[in-house]
Motif scaffolding. Structure first.
Motif, PDB file in Angstrom:
ATOM      1  N   GLU A   1      28.597  66.926  54.714  1.00  0.00           N
ATOM      2  CA  GLU A   1      27.531  66.425  53.839  1.00  0.00           C
ATOM      3  C   GLU A   1      26.429  65.816  54.690  1.00  0.00           C
ATOM      4  N   VAL A   2      25.171  66.132  54.326  1.00  0.00           N
ATOM      5  CA  VAL A   2      24.012  65.556  55.010  1.00  0.00           C
ATOM      6  C   VAL A   2      23.293  64.704  53.975  1.00  0.00           C
ATOM      7  N   ARG A   3      23.203  63.399  54.231  1.00  0.00           N
ATOM      8  CA  ARG A   3      22.663  62.481  53.218  1.00  0.00           C
ATOM      9  C   ARG A   3      21.515  61.681  53.811  1.00  0.00           C
ATOM     10  N   GLU A   4      20.457  61.554  53.046  1.00  0.00           N
ATOM     11  CA  GLU A   4      19.374  60.664  53.474  1.00  0.00           C
ATOM     12  C   GLU A   4      19.680  59.272  52.912  1.00  0.00           C
ATOM     13  N   VAL A   5      19.605  58.259  53.755  1.00  0.00           N
ATOM     14  CA  VAL A   5      19.930  56.898  53.317  1.00  0.00           C
ATOM     15  C   VAL A   5      18.785  55.953  53.692  1.00  0.00           C
ATOM     16  N   SER A   6      18.852  54.718  53.190  1.00  0.00           N
ATOM     17  CA  SER A   6      17.809  53.715  53.501  1.00  0.00           C
ATOM     18  C   SER A   6      18.040  53.163  54.909  1.00  0.00           C
ATOM     19  N   PRO A   7      16.996  52.574  55.530  1.00  0.00           N
ATOM     20  CA  PRO A   7      17.178  51.988  56.876  1.00  0.00           C
ATOM     21  C   PRO A   7      18.280  50.933  56.879  1.00  0.00           C
ATOM     22  N   GLY A   8      18.384  50.127  55.816  1.00  0.00           N
ATOM     23  CA  GLY A   8      19.424  49.102  55.732  1.00  0.00           C
ATOM     24  C   GLY A   8      20.813  49.724  55.699  1.00  0.00           C
ATOM     25  N   SER A   9      20.975  50.787  54.913  1.00  0.00           N
ATOM     26  CA  SER A   9      22.279  51.455  54.819  1.00  0.00           C
ATOM     27  C   SER A   9      22.691  52.005  56.183  1.00  0.00           C
TER      28      SER A   9
ATOM     29  N   ALA B   1      14.951  44.303  54.336  1.00  0.00           N
ATOM     30  CA  ALA B   1      15.131  43.182  53.397  1.00  0.00           C
ATOM     31  C   ALA B   1      15.603  43.659  52.027  1.00  0.00           C
ATOM     32  N   GLU B   2      15.351  44.929  51.719  1.00  0.00           N
ATOM     33  CA  GLU B   2      15.727  45.439  50.394  1.00  0.00           C
ATOM     34  C   GLU B   2      17.164  45.938  50.323  1.00  0.00           C
ATOM     35  N   PHE B   3      17.908  45.845  51.437  1.00  0.00           N
ATOM     36  CA  PHE B   3      19.285  46.368  51.421  1.00  0.00           C
ATOM     37  C   PHE B   3      20.115  45.659  50.360  1.00  0.00           C
ATOM     38  N   ASP B   4      20.748  46.430  49.496  1.00  0.00           N
ATOM     39  CA  ASP B   4      21.525  45.893  48.373  1.00  0.00           C
ATOM     40  C   ASP B   4      22.987  46.311  48.552  1.00  0.00           C
ATOM     41  N   LEU B   5      23.817  45.329  48.951  1.00  0.00           N
ATOM     42  CA  LEU B   5      25.210  45.623  49.273  1.00  0.00           C
ATOM     43  C   LEU B   5      25.977  46.172  48.065  1.00  0.00           C
ATOM     44  N   HIS B   6      25.704  45.591  46.880  1.00  0.00           N
ATOM     45  CA  HIS B   6      26.446  46.037  45.698  1.00  0.00           C
ATOM     46  C   HIS B   6      26.108  47.480  45.352  1.00  0.00           C
ATOM     47  N   ALA B   7      24.813  47.772  45.420  1.00  0.00           N
ATOM     48  CA  ALA B   7      24.394  49.144  45.122  1.00  0.00           C
ATOM     49  C   ALA B   7      24.988  50.109  46.155  1.00  0.00           C
ATOM     50  N   PHE B   8      25.002  49.671  47.427  1.00  0.00           N
ATOM     51  CA  PHE B   8      25.549  50.528  48.486  1.00  0.00           C
ATOM     52  C   PHE B   8      27.021  50.846  48.210  1.00  0.00           C
ATOM     53  N   PHE B   9      27.790  49.793  47.916  1.00  0.00           N
ATOM     54  CA  PHE B   9      29.226  50.011  47.694  1.00  0.00           C
ATOM     55  C   PHE B   9      29.501  50.790  46.415  1.00  0.00           C
ATOM     56  N   ALA B  10      28.687  50.535  45.388  1.00  0.00           N
ATOM     57  CA  ALA B  10      28.876  51.272  44.136  1.00  0.00           C
ATOM     58  C   ALA B  10      28.762  52.776  44.413  1.00  0.00           C
ATOM     59  N   ARG B  11      27.892  53.107  45.338  1.00  0.00           N
ATOM     60  CA  ARG B  11      27.652  54.523  45.601  1.00  0.00           C
ATOM     61  C   ARG B  11      28.604  55.086  46.674  1.00  0.00           C
ATOM     62  N   HIS B  12      28.883  54.282  47.715  1.00  0.00           N
ATOM     63  CA  HIS B  12      29.536  54.867  48.889  1.00  0.00           C
ATOM     64  C   HIS B  12      30.963  54.397  49.194  1.00  0.00           C
ATOM     65  N   LEU B  13      31.458  53.377  48.473  1.00  0.00           N
ATOM     66  CA  LEU B  13      32.775  52.846  48.870  1.00  0.00           C
ATOM     67  C   LEU B  13      33.876  53.901  48.756  1.00  0.00           C
TER      68      LEU B  13
END
Lengths: 261, 293
Positions: A201-209, A234-246
């Motif tokens: 899989e090739v995924r584009e992610v945010s700089p924070g991710s 500064a916009e990195f959102d841990l909850h959103a990240f985990f909801a999507r990638h955990l």
């Protein structure tokens, strides 16, 4: 009579050279007037077979440059960096750096990063098969334990950060995609290449991710990696990240030593 | 899946025609389970740490016997064999339990880098001694005998003092290895060097041959001289089919592989070629059977 080692090395010198083979070498070949042509079958096979392996690994670079230019560059690369391994699976590791140093390609500054993405694709394809993180493992952890967890990204993961829109360029050059124009003004992109199970899989992610994943891959705890990610973005959102990638295969199954003391 | 394989023993390669296994055919083979006797792969293509190629091979090995045909050992090199590579090969042998293991009478390692193409040997007593030591080392590491394949070549060295077919048979005799007779390679080399195909084949003791290879080659024109290049990129040519037929008529059928490595066709075309070889084999065994009645 020459020792075997000397003859084989002389043969290899001739194979790799961009210049015609030495008279010394041609004199070792049975004389029928075609020694040069006969040797050149091997010399040609050497750059073609190894160049084909590069073409298999870098289909997008080949498409961007055209088959003819790609063949010329591949031939130069094979001569500069012949295979150092008995298997060709990961041949071409230095192709991105090689492309970056070719003066004639300075007008295509994104090329090297696209090549890094393509190398990562093949490396992920042949990486270790490792079980991915499941919900039952995380459910058993307390919130405190979670913060101190050293969550391990899947060993097939590669992170690439580029000043150019390499994700869009890569995507637009996959089979079956429509021709489209990509503006370099789109800006940089951060790409994660990973193979949780069968498909790469090739995924584009945010700089924070990307910063978060790189810190975790480095062995940091979730807490420390989060701090690094927010510094970067500064916009990195841990909850959103985990909801999507955990549980999407980004992480490996937890080992016993996965938590700090 | 792993348990099934761990419990299985090496399935012998049957007296049938087989095919070189190519990634573009994985899906068709798994879905259609074609009636093919066995498959052969280059172990070097399965030396990744993990990934789909190994899973596909595991899946296909559940249904078919397998032969490992190595291209990376560099038996004829003046440099020592690479122990890490031998261990990788051994791990694949243990995991996939192949019925046959083979390698080429060739070299690919002259410096620290690899040519990846099969380079021609100098046929002297010095290089014969060396290749016998290397075959011994491979067999010792794997705990099994291997088959040695005759090369295709485009040039000869002045220093060579032993005819290729004598060197080939002698290397196997002295190391206790068997022979893989590539009939296309015999035809290509004999044609390129003006040797007699009949003499070459007559020098190869049939009882030492454990496998036959058939493949296609291309023809290059060198200032009016035809040079045959062994590129495995076209169907087996008529002359090679004819040689194959007379070989098995005279000596009996042997496991026979159809090899493609470039311009790889759709699976149906490869399958048709495999069936064609097996037709020859069936006719031979019928006539042998009639003779014994």
């Amino acid at each position: 009579m020459k020792p075997l080692s000397e003859l084989q090395q002389m043969f290899c010198d001739g194979l790799r050279s961009s210049a015609p083979p030495s008279t010394l070498l041609l004199n070792e070949i049975v004389d029928d007037g075609l020694q040069l042509e006969r040797f050149n079958v091997y010399r040609n096979n050497f750059v073609v077979l190894n160049g084909d392996a590069l073409a298999d690994m870098y289909p997008v670079i080949k498409r961007l440059l055209g088959a003819e230019a790609f063949r010329l560059l591949a031939t130069a690369y094979v001569r500069d960096y012949p295979p150092m391994d008995r298997a060709l699976l990961l041949y071409g590791e230095r192709f991105a750096d090689f492309l970056a140093a070719v003066p004639e390609l300075s007008g295509l500054p994104y090329l090297a990063d696209v090549a890094r993405l393509e190398f990562a694709w093949t490396a992920a394809y042949h990486a270790d098969d490792v079980a991915v993180l499941g919900q039952h493992q995380v459910a058993a952890l307390s919130p405190d334990a979670l913060e101190n967890l050293r969550l391990q990204p899947h060993p097939s993961m590669h992170c690439i950060s580029s000043d150019y829109p390499i994700y869009s360029i890569w995507l637009a050059n996959q089979d079956g995609q429509m021709e489209e124009t990509i503006s370099l003004d789109e800006g940089g992109s951060q790409v994660v290449v990973i193979r949780p199970k069968v498909e790469v899989e090739v995924r584009e992610v945010s700089p924070g991710s990307l910063a978060f994943l790189q810190s975790l891959a480095f062995g940091e705890t979730i807490g420390t990696a989060y701090t690094r990610a927010v510094e970067m973005d500064a916009e990195f959102d841990l909850h959103a990240f985990f909801a999507r990638h955990l549980f999407d295969g980004t992480f490996c199954e937890l080992q016993n030593q996965g938590t700090t003391d | 899946m792993k348990e099934t394989l761990a419990n299985s023993v090496a399935a012998p390669v049957p007296l049938r025609a087989g095919a070189g296994l190519k990634p573009k055919h994985y899906q068709a083979i798994i879905e259609q389970r074609p009636d093919i006797g066995w498959f052969e792969v280059h172990p070097e293509n399965y030396m990744g740490r993990g990934g789909p190629p190994l899973s596909y091979l595991e899946r296909i090995r559940m249904d078919y016997p397998l032969s490992l045909h190595s291209v990376g050992t560099s038996l004829g090199s003046h440099l020592p064999l690479d122990v890490a590579h031998l261990n990788n090969l051994k791990a694949l042998v243990e995991r996939f339990q192949p019925g046959l293991i083979s390698e080429h009478l060739s070299w690919s390692h002259g410096y620290e880098w690899y040519t990846h193409d099969l380079m021609p040997l100098i046929y002297t007593e010095e290089s014969l001694k060396l290749i016998v030591e290397h075959i011994d080392q491979v067999q010792e590491c794997l705990g099994r005998t291997i088959l040695i394949e005759n090369p295709s070549s485009y040039l000869q060295f002045k220093q060579s003092e032993i005819p290729e077919q004598v060197f080939y048979v002698e290397a196997a005799k002295r190391s206790g290895a068997g022979l893989l007779l590539d009939i296309n390679n015999v035809f290509v080399s004999c044609s390129n060097h003006g040797w007699s195909v009949e003499e070459y084949i007559a020098a190869v003791p049939h009882e030492m041959v454990g496998e036959i290879h058939l493949a296609g080659h291309s023809i290059q024109d060198l200032q009016g001289t035809r040079l045959r290049v062994d590129d495995h990129g076209s169907p087996v040519c008529a002359e090679v089919w004819q040689l194959y037929q007379s070989y098995i008529n005279a000596n009996g059928a042997l496991p026979t592989l159809i090899e493609w490595d470039s311009n790889i066709p759709e699976f149906t075309e490869l399958y048709a070629e495999v069936r064609f070889a097996e037709e020859f084999m069936n006719r031979t065994s019928e006539s042998c059977h009639e003779a014994t009645l």
